[in-house]
Design an enzyme around this catalytic site. Structure first.
Site, PDB file in Angstrom:
ATOM      1  N   GLU A   1     -85.578  20.083  19.354  1.00 55.23           N
ATOM      2  CA  GLU A   1     -85.891  20.681  18.046  1.00 55.23           C
ATOM      3  C   GLU A   1     -84.626  21.187  17.366  1.00 55.23           C
ATOM      4  O   GLU A   1     -84.473  21.077  16.153  1.00 55.23           O
ATOM      5  CB  GLU A   1     -86.909  21.804  18.182  1.00 55.23           C
TER       6      GLU A   1
ATOM      7  N   GLY B   1     -89.848  22.271  11.393  1.00 52.99           N
ATOM      8  CA  GLY B   1     -90.641  21.396  12.244  1.00 52.99           C
ATOM      9  C   GLY B   1     -92.108  21.368  11.884  1.00 52.99           C
ATOM     10  O   GLY B   1     -92.712  22.390  11.573  1.00 52.99           O
TER      11      GLY B   1
ATOM     12  N   HIS C   1     -90.761  13.313  29.561  1.00 55.94           N
ATOM     13  CA  HIS C   1     -89.763  13.659  30.573  1.00 55.94           C
ATOM     14  C   HIS C   1     -89.772  12.563  31.635  1.00 55.94           C
ATOM     15  O   HIS C   1     -90.771  12.366  32.312  1.00 55.94           O
ATOM     16  CB  HIS C   1     -90.080  15.028  31.182  1.00 55.94           C
TER      17      HIS C   1
ATOM     18  N   ARG D   1     -87.039  12.044  34.072  1.00 56.75           N
ATOM     19  CA  ARG D   1     -86.238  12.282  35.260  1.00 56.75           C
ATOM     20  C   ARG D   1     -85.961  13.776  35.366  1.00 56.75           C
ATOM     21  O   ARG D   1     -85.590  14.406  34.386  1.00 56.75           O
ATOM     22  CB  ARG D   1     -84.930  11.516  35.118  1.00 56.75           C
TER      23      ARG D   1
ATOM     24  N   HIS E   1     -86.512   8.215   9.968  1.00 57.84           N
ATOM     25  CA  HIS E   1     -86.977   8.212   8.574  1.00 57.84           C
ATOM     26  C   HIS E   1     -86.426   9.460   7.887  1.00 57.84           C
ATOM     27  O   HIS E   1     -86.573  10.565   8.406  1.00 57.84           O
ATOM     28  CB  HIS E   1     -88.511   8.237   8.532  1.00 57.84           C
TER      29      HIS E   1
ATOM     30  N   GLY F   1     -87.023  10.985   4.308  1.00 62.31           N
ATOM     31  CA  GLY F   1     -87.735  10.898   3.035  1.00 62.31           C
ATOM     32  C   GLY F   1     -87.525  12.138   2.192  1.00 62.31           C
ATOM     33  O   GLY F   1     -86.848  13.084   2.595  1.00 62.31           O
TER      34      GLY F   1
END
Length: 142
Positions: A64, A83, A90, A92, A107, A109
């Site tokens: 994030e 966000g 996940h 490994r 993208h 926009g």
């Protein structure tokens, strides 16, 4: 051709970490190019889950952080990204060292952006992949 619409450097990005979760987890911005941003995060007691592995939530914080900051840097002046949705797979477990995340836009926009974030362990093995959807908003006045 660069996707960035704002001027920045690594020193500025790392200074803006002060007094945030980004600083607490010791996420460091280490590189950028015309279409990517890269950061590291140590795998240690601050980022472990009880079994001594990198906590999935810490990986999501790195994802994030990279996506939101990259998204904001790709916005025109006066706009930022926040966000809307994030997912992470996940692949490994990681017990120690550094994980390195790199984000690239899927993208960009006018009102939304989508970023992919790949994270690698010290052996350059993929340990997590994430996708972040962002909303582009006018910079809120405080």
């Amino acid at each position: 051709m660069s996707i960035w619409k704002k001027q920045f450097d690594l020193a500025m990005l790392n200074k803006n970490r002060e007094n945030t979760l980004i600083e607490h987890l010791d996420i460091q911005f280490i590189d950028f190019g015309e279409d990517y941003l890269k950061a590291t995060m140590p795998v240690n007691n601050r980022t472990h889950q009880p079994m001594g592995l990198l906590h999935g939530g810490a990986s999501v914080v790195l994802a994030e952080t990279l996506g939101s900051i990259a998204g904001t840097l790709a916005c025109p002046e006066g706009f930022v990204c926040v966000g809307l949705e994030i997912n992470a797979n996940h692949m490994r477990g990681v017990r120690s060292g550094l994980v390195t995340g790199i984000t690239k836009a899927l993208h960009i926009g006018r009102t939304t952006q989508v970023w992919e974030i790949k994270m690698f362990n010290d052996k350059q093995q993929l340990n997590c992949i994430s996708r972040l959807t962002l909303s582009v908003i006018k910079y809120p006045k405080k």
